[in-house]
Design a protein around this motif. Structure first.
Motif, PDB file in Angstrom:
ATOM      1  N   SER A 169       0.831  -1.209   0.000  1.00  0.00           N
ATOM      2  CA  SER A 169       0.000   0.000   0.000  1.00  0.00           C
ATOM      3  C   SER A 169       0.858   1.250   0.000  1.00  0.00           C
ATOM      4  CB  SER A 169      -0.952  -0.007   1.199  1.00  0.00           C
ATOM      5  OG  SER A 169      -0.267   0.229   2.423  1.00  0.00           O
ATOM      6  N   HIS A 170       2.020   1.213   0.675  1.00  0.00           N
ATOM      7  CA  HIS A 170       2.922   2.361   0.700  1.00  0.00           C
ATOM      8  C   HIS A 170       3.525   2.600  -0.684  1.00  0.00           C
ATOM      9  CE1 HIS A 170       3.708   1.737   5.304  1.00  0.00           C
ATOM     10  NE2 HIS A 170       2.458   2.056   5.028  1.00  0.00           N
ATOM     11  N   ILE A 171       3.948   1.533  -1.329  1.00  0.00           N
ATOM     12  CA  ILE A 171       4.547   1.662  -2.659  1.00  0.00           C
ATOM     13  C   ILE A 171       3.543   2.258  -3.640  1.00  0.00           C
ATOM     14  CG2 ILE A 171       5.474   0.359  -4.617  1.00  0.00           C
ATOM     15  CD1 ILE A 171       6.629  -1.630  -2.532  1.00  0.00           C
ATOM     16  N   ARG A 172       2.320   1.771  -3.592  1.00  0.00           N
ATOM     17  CA  ARG A 172       1.308   2.260  -4.528  1.00  0.00           C
ATOM     18  C   ARG A 172       0.909   3.696  -4.216  1.00  0.00           C
ATOM     19  NH1 ARG A 172      -2.416  -3.233  -5.440  1.00  0.00           N
ATOM     20  NH2 ARG A 172      -0.880  -4.252  -6.794  1.00  0.00           N
ATOM     21  N   ALA A 173       0.861   4.057  -2.935  1.00  0.00           N
ATOM     22  CA  ALA A 173       0.538   5.441  -2.574  1.00  0.00           C
ATOM     23  C   ALA A 173       1.647   6.381  -3.028  1.00  0.00           C
ATOM     24  CB  ALA A 173       0.335   5.553  -1.063  1.00  0.00           C
ATOM     25  N   PHE A 174       2.890   5.954  -2.883  1.00  0.00           N
ATOM     26  CA  PHE A 174       4.031   6.753  -3.335  1.00  0.00           C
ATOM     27  C   PHE A 174       3.961   6.994  -4.836  1.00  0.00           C
ATOM     28  CE2 PHE A 174       8.252   6.267  -5.373  1.00  0.00           C
ATOM     29  CZ  PHE A 174       8.799   7.482  -5.033  1.00  0.00           C
ATOM     30  N   ARG A 175       3.765   5.958  -5.602  1.00  0.00           N
ATOM     31  CA  ARG A 175       3.746   6.108  -7.059  1.00  0.00           C
ATOM     32  C   ARG A 175       2.524   6.888  -7.533  1.00  0.00           C
ATOM     33  NH1 ARG A 175       6.341   0.209  -8.032  1.00  0.00           N
ATOM     34  NH2 ARG A 175       8.468   0.915  -8.463  1.00  0.00           N
ATOM     35  N   ALA A 176       1.417   6.745  -6.834  1.00  0.00           N
ATOM     36  CA  ALA A 176       0.222   7.504  -7.210  1.00  0.00           C
ATOM     37  C   ALA A 176       0.437   9.004  -7.035  1.00  0.00           C
ATOM     38  CB  ALA A 176      -0.969   7.048  -6.369  1.00  0.00           C
ATOM     39  N   ALA A 177       1.303   9.374  -6.087  1.00  0.00           N
ATOM     40  CA  ALA A 177       1.560  10.795  -5.816  1.00  0.00           C
ATOM     41  C   ALA A 177       2.743  11.353  -6.595  1.00  0.00           C
ATOM     42  CB  ALA A 177       1.802  10.996  -4.316  1.00  0.00           C
ATOM     43  N   HIS A 178       3.539  10.494  -7.203  1.00  0.00           N
ATOM     44  CA  HIS A 178       4.792  10.908  -7.840  1.00  0.00           C
ATOM     45  C   HIS A 178       4.561  11.337  -9.291  1.00  0.00           C
ATOM     46  CE1 HIS A 178       8.995  10.870  -9.106  1.00  0.00           C
ATOM     47  NE2 HIS A 178       9.355  10.690  -7.848  1.00  0.00           N
ATOM     48  N   PRO A 179       5.241  12.370  -9.751  1.00  0.00           N
ATOM     49  CA  PRO A 179       5.087  12.785 -11.146  1.00  0.00           C
ATOM     50  C   PRO A 179       5.429  11.695 -12.157  1.00  0.00           C
ATOM     51  CG  PRO A 179       6.217  14.491  -9.890  1.00  0.00           C
ATOM     52  CD  PRO A 179       6.105  13.301  -8.992  1.00  0.00           C
ATOM     53  N   ASP A 180       6.325  10.769 -11.786  1.00  0.00           N
ATOM     54  CA  ASP A 180       6.714   9.694 -12.704  1.00  0.00           C
ATOM     55  C   ASP A 180       5.791   8.484 -12.645  1.00  0.00           C
ATOM     56  OD1 ASP A 180       8.851  11.237 -13.486  1.00  0.00           O
ATOM     57  OD2 ASP A 180      10.296  10.232 -12.175  1.00  0.00           O
ATOM     58  N   GLY A 181       4.815   8.527 -11.757  1.00  0.00           N
ATOM     59  CA  GLY A 181       3.834   7.451 -11.681  1.00  0.00           C
ATOM     60  C   GLY A 181       4.461   6.090 -11.458  1.00  0.00           C
ATOM     61  N   ALA A 182       4.084   5.116 -12.294  1.00  0.00           N
ATOM     62  CA  ALA A 182       4.546   3.735 -12.129  1.00  0.00           C
ATOM     63  C   ALA A 182       6.051   3.589 -12.307  1.00  0.00           C
ATOM     64  CB  ALA A 182       3.816   2.820 -13.113  1.00  0.00           C
ATOM     65  N   ASP A 183       6.699   4.590 -12.925  1.00  0.00           N
ATOM     66  CA  ASP A 183       8.147   4.524 -13.128  1.00  0.00           C
ATOM     67  C   ASP A 183       8.940   5.116 -11.968  1.00  0.00           C
ATOM     68  OD1 ASP A 183       7.889   3.328 -15.649  1.00  0.00           O
ATOM     69  OD2 ASP A 183       7.628   5.279 -16.615  1.00  0.00           O
ATOM     70  N   ALA A 184       8.264   5.662 -10.960  1.00  0.00           N
ATOM     71  CA  ALA A 184       8.964   6.231  -9.808  1.00  0.00           C
ATOM     72  C   ALA A 184       9.763   5.142  -9.099  1.00  0.00           C
ATOM     73  CB  ALA A 184       7.972   6.871  -8.845  1.00  0.00           C
ATOM     74  N   ARG A 185      10.982   5.487  -8.674  1.00  0.00           N
ATOM     75  CA  ARG A 185      11.902   4.483  -8.130  1.00  0.00           C
ATOM     76  C   ARG A 185      11.565   4.124  -6.688  1.00  0.00           C
ATOM     77  NH1 ARG A 185      18.038   6.075  -9.088  1.00  0.00           N
ATOM     78  NH2 ARG A 185      18.302   3.920  -8.348  1.00  0.00           N
ATOM     79  N   VAL A 186      11.496   2.820  -6.428  1.00  0.00           N
ATOM     80  CA  VAL A 186      11.304   2.274  -5.092  1.00  0.00           C
ATOM     81  C   VAL A 186      12.351   1.193  -4.886  1.00  0.00           C
ATOM     82  CG1 VAL A 186       9.768   1.057  -3.505  1.00  0.00           C
ATOM     83  CG2 VAL A 186       8.823   2.699  -5.147  1.00  0.00           C
TER      84      VAL A 186
END
Length: 342
Positions: free
Chosen positions: A222-239
């Motif tokens: 849930s944290h990973i998905r919340a991070f990417r949902a908020a990030h300008p790079d979306g699904a490509d945001a680095r985790v």
């Protein structure tokens, strides 16, 4: 074995860098040798854990500087620098300097909150300003601004024979996109995404909301998905995920017994939220590379990442870390689809 939707692209490791108080150089030298070994084995990154007033790495930026001169390719990170101990302006100068010296290889990870045991240390750390210090996300935002080149002074120009800049010098182009936030809550994940950072998620998360039962992997997912949902790079945001993983392929019987005992002692804390902060801990994963890969592919959060920084266990011997890292690079990584330099 089920395939991972995100094949493992970057393989890293995290070390705490312990030392003997009577011989601190030996412990720091061991850390540097482990990083050199990691580069020879093809690891993409080596990360340093931060420890103040303990027998671990108190100055990871200095250790990264040393490591940058003994390596040429491996990326160097911190997981994490607690900003409650730092002045963001001075830290921005140090990080930029080391990034320049390394050729643009550092990945600073940070977190916020009051320093651990703050009541006991505030007289030494902030003797005049303890009650006024801001330990919120604002401290991270200040660091981001300084690293990314926003003004830190109202003055620039020539004064006498000296030339002054209004922003942190040296300015390291690209460092601003290599800043990571180490978070274990939904709010941290969202904040990191909204501010264009990368996200470090470890073997500790917060159990938030409801009465349970709680599943570590689902919380982390849930944290990973919340991070990417908020990030300008979306699904490509680095985790990057940082579980404790101990492959035993080439371990001696004595080493395997030690590793299993270590994990067994830490297992009870993984069954329910711990302490007032309601922290959930992931189970340490011990076994052959094939066994570990099967467990990771069944881990909901692991299936969402393509970067890892597997944490080396505390208190092991140098020879144990050599065996563990060698098995990670030659056995576990390839089993997870990773290739050096891919």
């Amino acid at each position: 074995m089920p395939s991972s939707p995100r094949p493992l692209r970057k393989l890293g490791f995290l070390t705490i860098g312990l030392f003997d108080e009577a011989d601190p150089r030996r412990g720091h030298e061991s850390t540097l040798e482990i990083i050199e070994l990691g580069e020879r084995l093809g690891f993409d990154s080596a990360w340093l854990r931060h420890r103040h007033l303990q027998y671990g790495i108190s100055s990871p930026v200095a250790v990264m500087a040393a490591a940058s001169q003994r390596t040429s390719r491996i990326e160097l990170g911190t997981a994490v620098i607690p900003l409650g101990w730092e002045n963001p302006l001075r830290l921005a100068e140090d990080l930029a300097t080391v990034d320049i010296l390394s050729g643009g290889r550092i990945n600073p990870g940070v977190s916020v909150g009051p320093p651990m045991h703050f009541d006991e240390v505030k007289g030494a750390l902030y003797p005049d300003t303890a009650d006024a210090e801001d330990f919120s996300y604002e401290r991270v935002r200040r660091l981001l601004d300084f690293v990314r080149g926003k003004p830190a002074s109202d003055f620039s120009g020539v004064q006498g024979f000296e030339v002054f800049s209004d922003r942190v010098q040296p300015h390291s182009h690209g460092l601003g996109r290599r800043l990571w936030y180490g978070g274990g809550s939904l709010s941290s994940a969202r904040w990191a995404g909204e501010h264009g950072m990368n996200f470090l998620t470890s073997s500790v998360v917060k159990a938030e909301g409801g009465e349970g039962p709680y599943d570590f992997a689902q919380i982390q997912l849930s944290h990973i998905r919340a991070f990417r949902a908020a990030h300008p790079d979306g699904a490509d945001a680095r985790v990057s995920q940082g579980l404790v993983v101990i492959p035993t392929d080439s371990a001696s019987p004595e080493q395997r017994a030690k590793y299993e005992e270590y994990a067994a002692k830490r297992t009870p804390r993984t069954t329910s939220p711990q302490g007032p902060a309601r922290l959930m801990f992931a189970q340490d994963i011990v076994g052959t590379s094939q066994e570990i890969a099967e467990r990771l592919h069944a881990h909901a959060a692991f299936r969402e990442v393509d970067e890892v920084a597997f944490a080396l266990p505390f208190t092991f011997e140098h020879e144990d870390y050599v065996q563990i890292l060698t098995d990670m690079a030659t056995k576990l990584g390839p089993t997870l689809g990773w290739r050096p330099g891919a």
